[in-house]
Design a protein around this motif. Structure first.
Motif, PDB file in Angstrom:
ATOM      1  N   PRO A   1     -52.619   4.102  34.282  1.00 17.26           N
ATOM      2  CA  PRO A   1     -52.788   3.169  33.165  1.00 17.26           C
ATOM      3  C   PRO A   1     -51.626   3.216  32.183  1.00 17.26           C
ATOM      4  N   VAL A   2     -51.315   2.066  31.601  1.00 15.81           N
ATOM      5  CA  VAL A   2     -50.348   1.982  30.518  1.00 15.81           C
ATOM      6  C   VAL A   2     -50.952   1.111  29.420  1.00 15.81           C
ATOM      7  N   ILE A   3     -50.715   1.514  28.190  1.00 18.46           N
ATOM      8  CA  ILE A   3     -51.231   0.778  27.036  1.00 18.46           C
ATOM      9  C   ILE A   3     -50.099  -0.075  26.480  1.00 18.46           C
ATOM     10  N   VAL A   4     -50.287  -1.379  26.491  1.00 16.66           N
ATOM     11  CA  VAL A   4     -49.247  -2.272  25.995  1.00 16.66           C
ATOM     12  C   VAL A   4     -49.859  -3.608  25.621  1.00 16.66           C
ATOM     13  N   ASP A   5     -49.268  -4.249  24.647  1.00 17.81           N
ATOM     14  CA  ASP A   5     -49.640  -5.597  24.246  1.00 17.81           C
ATOM     15  C   ASP A   5     -48.602  -6.552  24.835  1.00 17.81           C
TER      16      ASP A   5
END
Length: 243
Positions: A49-53
């Protein structure tokens, strides 16, 4: 066979059903979410997983380039859990921004990363009134009244960017209204529908067999034909995950 997949929207309704299909097929999946709380569930499914907007273009580009994907899959939307008709203009605008600005950022990141293929989620209920069933060559409803016009314009922006960004092979999946696990509806409601599992399976098939272009992905009806997807991708609207 391409082995690394960057899945934007991995925690969404289609993304959650698509991940097991990709993992079972042997792909390494890097999946995005905006929510730190959802990373644990993504890891449990086999996702990095990666957290990005998607609207943070610089951060998105860094993450996609570092991921070195062969294929980028765009399953991002901005829709409420339940639709309030009085707020249709508001959520049409939010979703159009994802399809316009968000897609532009994601395509730029894909190009910078060296990805070879881009698969994007579109919608199948945007054709102009006319002879039915509509195939992929039928004109879109560009003269629709608001808020539908905003939605159609968002689709045009997404599809144009996906299909006209060489050297990416651009593939657009025009989904019917999804139903099934995680969608808020257990049964088809209305016209131009598709089960979420069949929608997810179409994306897997597009990774493995898809040619540049547009595919309707919806259950048989008098309004729309998905014959091209059945013929070219080997897609079936009857597909379901085992669980």
């Amino acid at each position: 066979m391409s082995k690394r997949i960057f899945l934007a929207g991995a925690a969404g309704a289609i993304g959650r059903r698509l991940v097991p299909l990709l993992v079972e097929a042997g792909y390494s999946v890097i999946g995005t979410t905006r929510s730190p709380e959802k990373t644990k569930n993504l890891r449990a499914l086999g996702v990095e997983p990666v957290i990005v907007d998607v609207f943070d273009a610089d951060a998105l580009a860094r993450i996609v380039v570092n991921a070195k994907p062969d294929v980028v899959i765009h399953q991002l939307t901005d829709l409420p859990a339940s639709v309030d008709p009085t707020k249709a203009t508001e959520f049409a605008a939010r979703n159009a921004r994802i399809r316009g600005q968000g897609t532009d950022n994601l395509v730029r990141a894909a190009l910078a990363s060296g990805a070879r293929r881009m698969i994007a989620q579109s919608i199948a209920w945007i054709y102009a009134p006319g002879s039915e069933p509509h195939d992929e060559q039928a004109p879109l409803d560009l003269d629709a009244l608001e808020p539908r016009r905003t939605s159609v314009n968002g689709v045009v922006a997404l599809e144009t960017k996906t299909l006209q960004s060489p050297p990416l092979t651009g593939i657009v999946l025009r989904y019917g209204r999804i139903y099934g696990p995680g969608t808020g509806g257990d049964a088809a409601n209305g016209s131009i529908t598709v089960h979420v599992d069949a929608a997810a399976h179409a994306a897997l098939l597009a990774v493995e067999r898809g040619e540049h272009g547009i595919f309707n992905i919806a259950e048989p009806s008098g309004e729309l034909t998905s014959a091209k997807a059945v013929r070219t991708l080997g897609w079936s609207p009857a597909f379901r995950l085992a669980k």
